[in-house]
Write an enzyme that holds these catalytic residues in place. Structure first.
Site, PDB file in Angstrom:
ATOM      1  N   CYS A 143       0.443  -1.371   0.168  1.00 42.05           N
ATOM      2  CA  CYS A 143      -0.403   0.707  -0.208  1.00 42.05           C
ATOM      3  C   CYS A 143       1.101   1.296   0.369  1.00 42.05           C
ATOM      4  O   CYS A 143       1.761   1.204   1.190  1.00 42.05           O
ATOM      5  CB  CYS A 143      -0.845   0.301   0.899  1.00 42.05           C
ATOM      6  N   VAL A 144       0.385   1.808  -0.541  1.00 40.54           N
ATOM      7  CA  VAL A 144       1.620   3.606  -0.861  1.00 40.54           C
ATOM      8  C   VAL A 144       1.134   3.738   0.300  1.00 40.54           C
ATOM      9  O   VAL A 144       2.719   4.372   0.338  1.00 40.54           O
ATOM     10  CB  VAL A 144       1.617   4.306  -2.563  1.00 40.54           C
TER      11      VAL A 144
END
Lengths: 130, 128
Positions: free
Chosen positions: A78-79
């Protein structure tokens, strides 16, 4: 059957990533499909290639990278969770003016939509670690 | 269904869990949220994080209705065990398009046994 996994704890402190790894191997060995493995919360820390454990211990990050390369797995980090915790690929590092990147081979950085899609697409969605 | 078991502060689970809910809302799925255990504190009125210097994201719960997340189940026993009533929670509402845009509460109180049955009925559960 189509499986998707979510890993929410970093390496070494908790066993979650180890258990997920062994589960992933068992899934593949049994001939099932692994649609995606999504790393969230402190789970993003599995994806730094700076991980340097003692030589007589397992290498949690390399193990994931090798499994991804052998089975063409989709390991997604997840960024937003990654940026909070200092996990950056080349593009992100450049965009934020950082002097280095650290994403391990076989992982890619993307958004939470990939997690939702995994939940929708998979027959079985399993979560490792809280 | 997104199951929320963590207090809003102290760990990041409530905050990063809410981010999943807001992104997930774009996927045109039927979604609901459950709040149990210390998770009921997430909806507490008048949260103030100044003293601990962390981000106060409580306002984002008010945006849930804009994302069509309007089914929030609060476990009654968890509220009672913590000395709370529904009056202690943020008054989260939505406009019901199928009922002449009437303003309705997004919050449903549910007992522990019924919540268990609700879990059984879900296709996918995300647990934070």
């Amino acid at each position: 059957m189509k499986f998707a996994l979510m890993i929410n704890q970093g390496p070494y402190t908790h066993q979650a990533s180890d258990t997920a790894y062994h589960f992933a191997c068992a899934v593949l060995k049994a001939g099932h499909e692994l649609f995606r493995i999504f790393f969230y919360h402190d789970g993003v820390n599995n994806a730094t290639r700076m991980t340097t454990p003692p030589q007589d211990d397992r290498h949690v990050t390399d193990r994931w990278s090798e499994l991804a390369s052998q089975h063409n797995l989709d390991l997604v980090v997840c960024v937003a969770a990654a940026q909070r915790r200092g996990i950056l690929d080349q593009d992100e590092a450049r965009r934020h003016g950082k002097d280095g990147d650290n994403l391990a081979p076989g992982f890619r950085i993307s958004g939470l939509g990939q997690l939702i899609e995994a939940g929708i697409e998979a027959d079985r969605f399993l979560v490792f670690g809280n | 269904m997104y199951v929320n078991r963590s207090a809003p502060h102290g760990t990041i689970y409530a905050h990063e869990g809410l981010e999943v809910v807001l992104v997930g809302a774009a996927f045109d799925q039927e979604v609901s949220m459950a709040f149990l255990g210390d998770g009921v504190f997430q909806l507490k009125k008048a949260q103030d994080t100044k003293a601990i210097g962390t981000k106060n994201f409580a306002g984002a719960y008010r945006a849930l209705a804009d994302y069509d997340v309007t089914q929030l189940y609060i476990e009654m026993e968890s509220l009672e065990e913590r000395g709370l009533t529904v009056e202690d929670l943020m008054p989260l509402t939505y406009e019901d398009e199928e009922d002449d845009d009437q303003e309705k509460s997004s919050i449903t109180l549910i007992d522990r046994a019924s919540l268990g049955q609700l879990f059984e009925a879900q296709d996918v559960i995300f647990n934070f």
